[in-house]
Design a protein around this motif. Sequence first.
Motif, short mmCIF file in Angstrom:
data_model
loop_
_atom_site.label_atom_id
_atom_site.label_comp_id
_atom_site.label_asym_id
_atom_site.label_seq_id
_atom_site.Cartn_x
_atom_site.Cartn_y
_atom_site.Cartn_z
N ASP A 158 26.15 33.18 16.55
CA ASP A 158 25.21 34.26 16.22
C ASP A 158 23.61 34.01 16.09
OD1 ASP A 158 25.72 32.89 14.02
OD2 ASP A 158 25.37 34.49 12.91
N SER A 159 23.22 32.66 15.65
CA SER A 159 21.96 32.12 15.63
C SER A 159 21.47 31.76 16.76
CB SER A 159 21.87 31.20 14.52
OG SER A 159 22.76 30.10 14.71
N LEU A 160 22.33 30.74 17.73
CA LEU A 160 22.01 30.27 18.73
C LEU A 160 21.95 31.39 19.96
CD1 LEU A 160 24.45 27.20 18.67
CD2 LEU A 160 22.10 27.28 18.25
N ALA A 161 22.28 32.41 19.78
CA ALA A 161 22.29 33.62 20.43
C ALA A 161 20.82 34.18 20.56
CB ALA A 161 23.30 34.92 20.44
N GLN A 162 20.15 33.68 19.51
CA GLN A 162 18.60 34.26 19.44
C GLN A 162 17.56 33.04 19.61
OE1 GLN A 162 18.44 37.44 18.69
NE2 GLN A 162 20.65 37.27 18.49
N ARG A 163 18.24 32.05 20.46
CA ARG A 163 17.37 30.75 20.59
C ARG A 163 16.21 31.04 21.50
NH1 ARG A 163 21.96 30.74 23.49
NH2 ARG A 163 21.96 30.20 25.79
N ASP A 164 15.95 32.28 22.15
CA ASP A 164 14.53 32.63 23.10
C ASP A 164 13.92 33.56 22.51
OD1 ASP A 164 15.89 30.87 25.09
OD2 ASP A 164 17.21 32.38 25.98
N THR A 165 14.00 33.59 21.04
CA THR A 165 13.36 34.84 20.64
C THR A 165 11.96 34.23 19.89
OG1 THR A 165 14.52 34.71 18.23
CG2 THR A 165 15.29 36.42 19.89
N GLY A 166 11.67 33.04 20.00
CA GLY A 166 10.42 32.34 19.49
C GLY A 166 10.48 32.13 18.01
N TRP A 167 11.65 32.07 17.28
CA TRP A 167 11.77 31.65 15.96
C TRP A 167 12.16 30.24 15.88
CZ3 TRP A 167 12.63 34.48 11.23
CH2 TRP A 167 12.22 35.77 11.51
#
Length: 384
Positions: A121-130
């Motif tokens: 879940d978190s790694l799927a957001q790796r390209d969001t700039g967080w």
Amino acid sequence: MREVLEGSHAVSEAVRLAKVQVMSAYPITPQTHIVEALSEFCEDGTMDARFICVESEHSAMAAVVGASTCGVRTFTATSSHGLALMHEMLHWASAARLPIVMAEVNRALGPGWNIWMDQTDSLAQRDTGWIQLYCENGQDVLDTTLQAFRLAEMVNLPVMVVLDAFFLSHTYEDIDVPDQKAVDRFLPPLSPRIQLSTQNPCAIGQMSPPAFYTENRHSIQAAMEQVQGRFENIQEEFEPVFGRKYAPLEAIECEDADVIMVMAGTAASTCREVISDLRSQGEKVGLLKLKMFRPFPTMLIRKILGDTQKVAVVDRNFSFGVSGIFAQEIKAALCNHDNHPPVFGYIAGLGGRDVTPDILKQVYHMTKTASFPKEDGVWIDLNN
């Protein structure tokens, strides 16, 4: 003061100590305990803060984006499908350069319906700039949450503090809860660089035509490039006050290791014991624990792993059609390094399965006896 706290409440205590001014949340297992405690702090006057109840996780992020734009310290928490629902707003937070801190309790995505540990879940957001920081134990959670506010406000980027579902979020540990005065010295009140104000009217988040959009994204990358150095500087200030420090990567017994195992989160604690056991048997094995995933500490990866014989990456996540996500990143970091070691990828512990000492020893021996990886990701402990 030492207290016995569950991992979720270690987050809550850190948020209280950070004197967050606005929080919003929509409850989702297994992060609910974090915001339940914070709502009680707001209700009984322990915190002088506004707690906003919202109708979804998308709204939770939208609420703290609005509050942060107005120049106050903000926080939220989520897990799994809640994080997925936030996806659009994560981009709004980072591109607006807002120093929001969010606790993300790793939980598997469905279907099938699963509330247990999984890092996808978190790694799927790796390209969001967080910025993403992964925690190993309860003390790590509390300290990292405090440091996240300092880091976010230094570089004007949002920070995701990531902790394992149940193995950490619902496990009680003996934790040192710092004194408020000490925290106040380490984390002064927010002095926002970006702020809506009636005294100085401006527009934020307006249309960005092609002539300006690339420069905006370049500024985010420039800020990301500062993060590792800033994080290390924060440790130099944190350690004299609190007696603890952390690193983007922690290398354990890696100096003479022929095989270095790589992982993040609570499984790293299990691996510490495995490394000690294998070392006592004469095996040259080490552990590299990933704490900072975004920005990815490429140069440190090359320095630590570049001269070893083999690397074994244990992923509690998966990118369908490719392999484990940490393994992909390690390969990318090493590919331009001269004579880099082969990287063996293993998939284990999805959906809350235990990553046991026996599994990690199996990973080690499989890596040691193979001359080269035969596939990108070997699935461990399948029910056949």
